[in-house]
Design a protein around this motif. Structure first.
Motif, PDB file in Angstrom:
ATOM      1  N   LEU A  97      -0.490   6.431  11.335  1.00 12.55           N
ATOM      2  CA  LEU A  97      -0.371   5.522  12.333  1.00 12.55           C
ATOM      3  C   LEU A  97      -0.547   4.258  11.959  1.00 12.55           C
ATOM      4  CD1 LEU A  97      -3.187   7.146  14.958  1.00 12.55           C
ATOM      5  CD2 LEU A  97      -0.567   6.941  15.374  1.00 12.55           C
ATOM      6  N   ALA A  98      -1.207   3.917  11.138  1.00 10.75           N
ATOM      7  CA  ALA A  98      -1.203   2.317  10.433  1.00 10.75           C
ATOM      8  C   ALA A  98       0.047   2.130   9.642  1.00 10.75           C
ATOM      9  CB  ALA A  98      -2.470   2.289   9.277  1.00 10.75           C
ATOM     10  N   VAL A 122      11.017   2.533   9.565  1.00 12.00           N
ATOM     11  CA  VAL A 122       9.538   2.152   9.393  1.00 12.00           C
ATOM     12  C   VAL A 122       9.479   1.400   7.916  1.00 12.00           C
ATOM     13  CG1 VAL A 122       7.219   2.835   9.099  1.00 12.00           C
ATOM     14  CG2 VAL A 122       8.484   4.099  10.517  1.00 12.00           C
ATOM     15  N   ALA A 123      10.017   1.870   6.894  1.00  9.79           N
ATOM     16  CA  ALA A 123      10.127   1.222   5.533  1.00  9.79           C
ATOM     17  C   ALA A 123      10.554  -0.042   5.381  1.00  9.79           C
ATOM     18  CB  ALA A 123      10.434   2.126   4.406  1.00  9.79           C
ATOM     19  N   THR A 124      11.924  -0.060   6.202  1.00  8.35           N
ATOM     20  CA  THR A 124      12.540  -1.152   6.303  1.00  8.35           C
ATOM     21  C   THR A 124      11.818  -2.543   7.181  1.00  8.35           C
ATOM     22  OG1 THR A 124      14.693  -0.315   6.285  1.00  8.35           O
ATOM     23  CG2 THR A 124      14.832  -2.431   7.056  1.00  8.35           C
ATOM     24  N   GLN A 125      11.080  -2.089   8.155  1.00  6.99           N
ATOM     25  CA  GLN A 125      10.513  -3.086   9.053  1.00  6.99           C
ATOM     26  C   GLN A 125       9.336  -3.663   8.141  1.00  6.99           C
ATOM     27  OE1 GLN A 125       9.400  -0.662  12.425  1.00  6.99           O
ATOM     28  NE2 GLN A 125      11.360  -1.096  13.406  1.00  6.99           N
ATOM     29  N   ARG A 126       8.575  -2.701   7.442  1.00  5.96           N
ATOM     30  CA  ARG A 126       7.472  -2.923   6.489  1.00  5.96           C
ATOM     31  C   ARG A 126       7.881  -3.711   5.631  1.00  5.96           C
ATOM     32  NH1 ARG A 126       2.615  -0.238   6.905  1.00  5.96           N
ATOM     33  NH2 ARG A 126       2.016  -0.674   4.828  1.00  5.96           N
ATOM     34  N   ARG A 127       9.008  -3.844   4.981  1.00  7.53           N
ATOM     35  CA  ARG A 127       9.476  -4.585   3.863  1.00  7.53           C
ATOM     36  C   ARG A 127       9.871  -5.852   4.392  1.00  7.53           C
ATOM     37  NH1 ARG A 127      15.406  -3.740   2.669  1.00  7.53           N
ATOM     38  NH2 ARG A 127      15.561  -5.044   4.635  1.00  7.53           N
ATOM     39  N   ASP A 128      10.311  -6.110   5.683  1.00 11.55           N
ATOM     40  CA  ASP A 128      10.745  -7.275   6.169  1.00 11.55           C
ATOM     41  C   ASP A 128       9.376  -8.008   6.285  1.00 11.55           C
ATOM     42  OD1 ASP A 128      13.443  -6.595   5.848  1.00 11.55           O
ATOM     43  OD2 ASP A 128      13.550  -6.331   8.039  1.00 11.55           O
ATOM     44  N   GLN A 129       8.426  -7.355   6.854  1.00 11.45           N
ATOM     45  CA  GLN A 129       6.868  -8.000   7.164  1.00 11.45           C
ATOM     46  C   GLN A 129       6.429  -8.475   5.987  1.00 11.45           C
ATOM     47  OE1 GLN A 129       4.963  -4.847   9.377  1.00 11.45           O
ATOM     48  NE2 GLN A 129       6.186  -5.061  11.150  1.00 11.45           N
ATOM     49  N   ALA A 130       6.450  -7.610   4.838  1.00 12.05           N
ATOM     50  CA  ALA A 130       6.017  -8.176   3.662  1.00 12.05           C
ATOM     51  C   ALA A 130       6.637  -9.251   3.021  1.00 12.05           C
ATOM     52  CB  ALA A 130       5.777  -6.850   2.657  1.00 12.05           C
ATOM     53  N   LEU A 131       8.080  -9.536   3.112  1.00 15.55           N
ATOM     54  CA  LEU A 131       8.614 -10.456   2.626  1.00 15.55           C
ATOM     55  C   LEU A 131       8.144 -11.742   3.304  1.00 15.55           C
ATOM     56  CD1 LEU A 131      12.284  -8.765   1.976  1.00 15.55           C
ATOM     57  CD2 LEU A 131      10.459  -9.600   0.302  1.00 15.55           C
ATOM     58  N   VAL A 132       8.106 -11.456   4.816  1.00 13.86           N
ATOM     59  CA  VAL A 132       7.694 -12.608   5.473  1.00 13.86           C
ATOM     60  C   VAL A 132       6.368 -13.195   5.037  1.00 13.86           C
ATOM     61  CG1 VAL A 132       7.145 -13.609   7.591  1.00 13.86           C
ATOM     62  CG2 VAL A 132       9.196 -12.142   7.471  1.00 13.86           C
ATOM     63  N   ARG A 133       5.215 -12.279   4.616  1.00 19.84           N
ATOM     64  CA  ARG A 133       4.177 -12.775   4.370  1.00 19.84           C
ATOM     65  C   ARG A 133       4.031 -13.547   2.948  1.00 19.84           C
ATOM     66  NH1 ARG A 133       2.757  -7.799   6.753  1.00 19.84           N
ATOM     67  NH2 ARG A 133       2.765  -6.649   4.489  1.00 19.84           N
ATOM     68  N   MET A 148       0.950  -1.012   0.093  1.00 23.08           N
ATOM     69  CA  MET A 148       0.024   0.023   0.066  1.00 23.08           C
ATOM     70  C   MET A 148       1.204   1.307  -0.042  1.00 23.08           C
ATOM     71  SD  MET A 148      -2.763   1.217   2.896  1.00 23.08           S
ATOM     72  CE  MET A 148      -1.769   1.605   4.162  1.00 23.08           C
ATOM     73  N   SER A 149       0.556   2.123  -0.984  1.00 21.39           N
ATOM     74  CA  SER A 149       1.363   3.573  -0.987  1.00 21.39           C
ATOM     75  C   SER A 149       0.908   4.485   0.108  1.00 21.39           C
ATOM     76  CB  SER A 149       1.451   3.918  -2.481  1.00 21.39           C
ATOM     77  OG  SER A 149       0.266   4.265  -2.983  1.00 21.39           O
ATOM     78  N   LEU A 150       1.458   5.319   0.431  1.00 25.40           N
ATOM     79  CA  LEU A 150       1.425   6.714   1.209  1.00 25.40           C
ATOM     80  C   LEU A 150       0.872   7.542   0.363  1.00 25.40           C
ATOM     81  CD1 LEU A 150       1.548   7.237   4.077  1.00 25.40           C
ATOM     82  CD2 LEU A 150       3.829   8.299   3.740  1.00 25.40           C
ATOM     83  N   SER A 151      -0.326   8.043   0.910  1.00 25.04           N
ATOM     84  CA  SER A 151      -1.155   9.074   0.235  1.00 25.04           C
ATOM     85  C   SER A 151      -0.370  10.677   0.370  1.00 25.04           C
ATOM     86  CB  SER A 151      -2.498   9.005   0.639  1.00 25.04           C
ATOM     87  OG  SER A 151      -2.640   9.752   1.935  1.00 25.04           O
ATOM     88  N   GLU A 152      -0.556  11.396  -0.610  1.00 31.10           N
ATOM     89  CA  GLU A 152      -0.061  12.713  -0.442  1.00 31.10           C
ATOM     90  C   GLU A 152      -0.426  13.460   0.759  1.00 31.10           C
ATOM     91  OE1 GLU A 152       2.611  15.528  -1.262  1.00 31.10           O
ATOM     92  OE2 GLU A 152       2.419  13.575  -2.338  1.00 31.10           O
ATOM     93  N   SER A 153      -1.771  13.247   1.193  1.00 28.47           N
ATOM     94  CA  SER A 153      -2.331  14.053   2.197  1.00 28.47           C
ATOM     95  C   SER A 153      -1.538  13.572   3.310  1.00 28.47           C
ATOM     96  CB  SER A 153      -3.788  13.808   2.544  1.00 28.47           C
ATOM     97  OG  SER A 153      -4.362  14.288   1.146  1.00 28.47           O
ATOM     98  N   ALA A 154      -1.194  12.231   3.594  1.00 28.74           N
ATOM     99  CA  ALA A 154      -0.335  11.600   4.602  1.00 28.74           C
ATOM    100  C   ALA A 154       0.995  12.019   4.928  1.00 28.74           C
ATOM    101  CB  ALA A 154      -0.356  10.252   4.530  1.00 28.74           C
ATOM    102  N   ARG A 155       1.543  12.323   3.479  1.00 31.88           N
ATOM    103  CA  ARG A 155       2.876  12.893   3.551  1.00 31.88           C
ATOM    104  C   ARG A 155       2.819  14.238   3.917  1.00 31.88           C
ATOM    105  NH1 ARG A 155       6.372  10.162  -0.011  1.00 31.88           N
ATOM    106  NH2 ARG A 155       5.358   8.402  -0.870  1.00 31.88           N
ATOM    107  N   GLN A 156       2.185  15.007   3.729  1.00 35.37           N
ATOM    108  CA  GLN A 156       1.966  16.326   4.212  1.00 35.37           C
ATOM    109  C   GLN A 156       1.728  16.560   5.540  1.00 35.37           C
ATOM    110  OE1 GLN A 156       2.844  19.113   2.359  1.00 35.37           O
ATOM    111  NE2 GLN A 156       3.335  17.840   0.652  1.00 35.37           N
ATOM    112  N   LEU A 157       0.863  15.572   6.054  1.00 35.16           N
ATOM    113  CA  LEU A 157       0.592  15.723   7.686  1.00 35.16           C
ATOM    114  C   LEU A 157       1.868  15.045   8.572  1.00 35.16           C
ATOM    115  CD1 LEU A 157      -1.434  16.018  10.048  1.00 35.16           C
ATOM    116  CD2 LEU A 157      -2.273  13.556   9.733  1.00 35.16           C
ATOM    117  N   TYR A 158       2.597  14.251   7.935  1.00 35.83           N
ATOM    118  CA  TYR A 158       3.619  13.962   8.684  1.00 35.83           C
ATOM    119  C   TYR A 158       4.910  14.824   8.616  1.00 35.83           C
ATOM    120  CZ  TYR A 158       8.213  11.472   9.264  1.00 35.83           C
ATOM    121  OH  TYR A 158       9.191  11.102   9.954  1.00 35.83           O
TER     122      TYR A 158
END
Length: 322
Positions: A32-33, A55-66, A1-11
């Motif tokens: 938060l998700a 965060v991206a590294t952790q999500r990548r590792d989780q995705a690879l496990v799945r 899932m890609s990060l929306s532009e609105s979420a980028r601006q809020l970050y």
């Protein structure tokens, strides 16, 4: 899932310490998700930004496990319904049981295509027997990628050859590569039957029924699905395998596979002696010498005794000159 532009601006808003607007709840939930921000432990309504790279590294590792888990489940799917597949194969469209389910395949191209399909669906084990000596180099080259793919998928492989292949360069190279990758290869200096056994549930055998079709007889095989017949073939294969000698691809001269009697015959032939003279010199009957010569031609790869005698004599002359 890609990060929306609105979420980028809020970050970026949170990163620079700007309070989160009251109407940004949906976008905040996205952050938060993703795990890019967490609630401030001491200030209600405020959030702390986290390192996006971590965060991206952790999500990548989780995705690879799945993905790995999904691939493992996908690989096991054929085995999961194997009992149902067997029942389906053994029942005719009308519902009556079919005993001795057999496919008849003719033509080298069709045979190779069907065997490739069967190997692709094999999940645990491939057993083969090649009793006719070395296979053509082009056949080995075509088979190597398919065989290596099976090994890399975790399938165990045992291959039985006739002893004469130990002097064949292409077969030696094939065996050397395959044994390095985990296959087991043996050779046997006794007659045995050509076959391929897949997961101990299917067997590919030569079709020796009389050819009645038009034109020259093509290569023909039977693909047996009846487990009773497959088990019969398996027992014969296991018997031959137990008699074989382990081979890891070492290339040996063809003459090393001859018996002492055959070497003696070879020495007499090299001097120009005929079959009757060889029999008298060795105290054998001409019929026994003839049988030995037939086996020697097979092992050494000659079409005729005359050709073999000429070549052996030529070799002996060269050895004397050197």
């Amino acid at each position: 899932m890609s990060l929306s532009e609105s979420a980028r601006q809020l970050y970026l808003t949170i990163l620079y310490g700007v309070p989160v607007a009251s109407d940004a709840d949906e976008v905040l939930q996205e952050l938060l998700a993703w795990g890019l921000v967490v609630a401030h432990p001491q200030a209600v309504g405020q959030y702390l930004p986290l390192d996006p790279r971590t965060v991206a590294t952790q999500r990548r590792d989780q995705a690879l496990v799945r993905v790995a888990e999904a691939m493992q489940r996908a690989t096991a799917l054929p085995e999961h319904v194997q009992d149902l597949a067997i029942a389906y194969q053994h029942v005719a469209p009308g519902g009556a049981p079919v005993r001795g389910a057999v496919e008849y395949v003719a033509g080298l191209e069709a045979i190779n295509s069907r065997i490739s399909e069967l190997v692709a669906t094999t999940t645990t084990e491939i057993l083969t027997a090649h009793p006719d000596g070395p296979r053509p180099a082009e056949t080995l080259a075509l088979a190597l990628p398919r065989d290596l793919d099976a090994l890399h998928r975790g399938i165990s492989m045992r291959v039985l050859y006739r002893t004469s292949v130990r002097s064949d360069g292409p077969t030696s190279q094939w065996a050397l590569r395959m044994t390095r990758e985990g296959a087991r290869v043996k050779t046997l200096d006794q007659p045995f039957v050509r076959c391929i056994l897949l997961d101990r549930r299917k067997a590919v055998l030569e079709d020796y029924t009389p050819w009645t079709g038009p034109g020259p007889e093509p290569r023909r095989v039977l693909i047996v699905h009846d487990e009773g017949l497959v088990q019969y073939v398996l027992r014969a294969w296991e018997r031959d395998w137990a008699r074989g000698t382990t081979w890891r691809g070492e290339e040996l001269p063809a003459e090393s596979h001859l018996t002492e009697v055959q070497r003696a015959i070879m020495r007499h032939l090299a001097t120009g002696a005929g079959q009757k003279a060889v029999a008298e010199a060795l105290g054998m009957s001409e019929r026994s010498v003839s049988a030995q010569l037939a086996e020697m031609r097979r092992v050494l790869g000659y079409e005729s005794t005359v050709q073999m005698a000429y070549e052996l004599g030529r070799r002996a002359a060269l050895e004397e000159l050197t």
